[in-house]
Design a protein around this motif. Structure first.
Motif, PDB file in Angstrom:
ATOM      1  N   VAL A   1     106.549  56.739 -28.659  1.00  0.00           N
ATOM      2  CA  VAL A   1     106.870  57.056 -30.054  1.00  0.00           C
ATOM      3  C   VAL A   1     108.284  56.558 -30.353  1.00  0.00           C
ATOM      4  N   THR A   2     108.412  55.751 -31.406  1.00  0.00           N
ATOM      5  CA  THR A   2     109.718  55.313 -31.882  1.00  0.00           C
ATOM      6  C   THR A   2     109.970  55.945 -33.245  1.00  0.00           C
ATOM      7  N   GLN A   3     111.206  55.872 -33.725  1.00  0.00           N
ATOM      8  CA  GLN A   3     111.505  56.578 -34.965  1.00  0.00           C
ATOM      9  C   GLN A   3     112.735  55.998 -35.667  1.00  0.00           C
ATOM     10  N   PHE A   4     112.826  56.285 -36.954  1.00  0.00           N
ATOM     11  CA  PHE A   4     114.049  56.113 -37.742  1.00  0.00           C
ATOM     12  C   PHE A   4     113.931  56.993 -38.981  1.00  0.00           C
ATOM     13  N   GLY A   5     114.980  57.028 -39.775  1.00  0.00           N
ATOM     14  CA  GLY A   5     114.955  57.830 -40.994  1.00  0.00           C
ATOM     15  C   GLY A   5     115.797  57.205 -42.083  1.00  0.00           C
ATOM     16  N   PHE A   6     115.416  57.447 -43.312  1.00  0.00           N
ATOM     17  CA  PHE A   6     116.229  57.008 -44.451  1.00  0.00           C
ATOM     18  C   PHE A   6     115.947  57.908 -45.650  1.00  0.00           C
TER      19      PHE A   6
END
Length: 335
Positions: free
Chosen positions: A250-255
């Protein structure tokens, strides 16, 4: 086919010997002062042509560039791009001038003798330390921005969404009232459970699976990515966000979205770009283009890679609340 390959090799060897013979013949050819003058003038002509092409591209091809960032975090990407662009642009303009002007000014002349200049510690220090300092500052800013978009520990009331990649489509799953996604694994893929959600996990019961992303303006979005088959890359260009979707992890980022879809469509820059696109589409007999945010795959993942995209709609919070309330939970869909 093998015979054609041998013919190609033979022709290539023949051309190589011909070129080598020509180069050896040049040893007996000495350029005259008139030849040097012509080459010096050609350097100036080419410099003018090069500058004209660069200015044309900067002014008239700007329509292909993305409009301003649609996320607050992406503003730093735009700043980093602008700083890098101006630094490289200024240096490039100066260096091109020096290269071609010196080619013209110091063209061959029988009356002029070249001056031998061994080294200069001062010059060596200048052109070593200056780029090093600039690169440290740029890379430092880039690392800060990377941590800014990757660190979700301080997010207040984020919306958690899982984006699931497979050849050649996207699916998305919103966390329910608990804002916690249930576990997922490809081993659970069966029938309606196309994202491989572990329905025995209590956190999965209120999750909601969709085929189009709705995001509320001004609220942090926490994206988690999985892939079913090969390496994909979730790319949201208008939000300046991209992350690889890797099978088995699982990879992730946010904005945080800054403009709704309607607000973005009303921006003068987007209107002009849309007009330019529709002129091209009209000539090709295609339907008019209407601006939308998109989730694209930015890895060449197979034959239909180009068609792997998902629409993203950014709306006000009340509109989002109404939309998400209408979506069925997984527990009501997967029996």
């Amino acid at each position: 086919m093998l015979a054609l390959f041998y013919i190609f090799i033979a022709v290539a060897i023949g051309i190589s010997f011909w070129q080598i013979t020509r180069i050896l013949n040049f040893r007996s050819v000495i350029a005259t002062d008139e030849d040097n003058k012509i080459q010096g003038k050609n350097a100036i002509y080419f410099m003018v042509f090069l500058y004209a092409m660069m200015i044309y591209c900067l002014i008239f091809l700007n329509v292909i560039m993305l409009p301003e960032s649609a996320s607050y975090e992406g503003e730093h990407d735009d700043n980093l791009f602008d700083i890098t662009f101006w630094l490289i642009g200024i240096v490039q303009f100066l260096m091109q001038f020096l290269i071609f002007f010196f080619t013209f000014k110091y063209k061959g002349n029988k009356e002029r003798r070249a001056k031998f200049y061994s080294d200069s510690h001062k010059l060596e220090a200048i052109w070593t330390i200056t780029p090093a300092v600039v690169l440290v500052l740029l890379i430092g800013y880039g690392l800060w921005q990377w941590n800014h978009i990757m660190d979700l520990s301080e997010s207040e009331d984020p919306i958690t969404i899982e984006v699931y990649a497979q050849q050649f489509r996207w699916d998305a799953r919103y966390a329910g009232e608990d804002n916690t996604l249930g576990l997922g694994n490809v081993n659970y893929i069966k029938g309606m459970n196309t994202m491989g959600v572990d329905m025995s996990d209590e956190n999965s019961q209120d999750d909601k699976q969709v085929i189009e992303l709705y995001l509320p303006k001004g609220r942090k979005i926490h994206f988690k990515f999985r892939s079913q088959d090969v390496l994909h890359s979730a790319y949201m260009p208008h939000f300046r966000a991209q992350m690889n979707c890797v099978p088995g992890m699982v990879t992730q980022f946010g904005f945080t979205p800054k403009y709704t879809t309607e607000e973005m469509r009303a921006q003068p820059e987007v209107i002009e770009k849309t007009k330019g696109i529709n002129k091209i589409r009209q000539k090709a007999g295609e339907d008019p283009y209407i601006f939308d945010y998109l989730l694209l795959c930015n890895k060449i993942c197979g034959a239909s890679h180009y068609n792997m995209q998902m629409k993203i709609t950014v709306v006000e919070q009340d509109v989002y609340d109404k939309w998400i309330a209408e979506q069925p939970t997984l527990s009501s869909v997967i029996k």
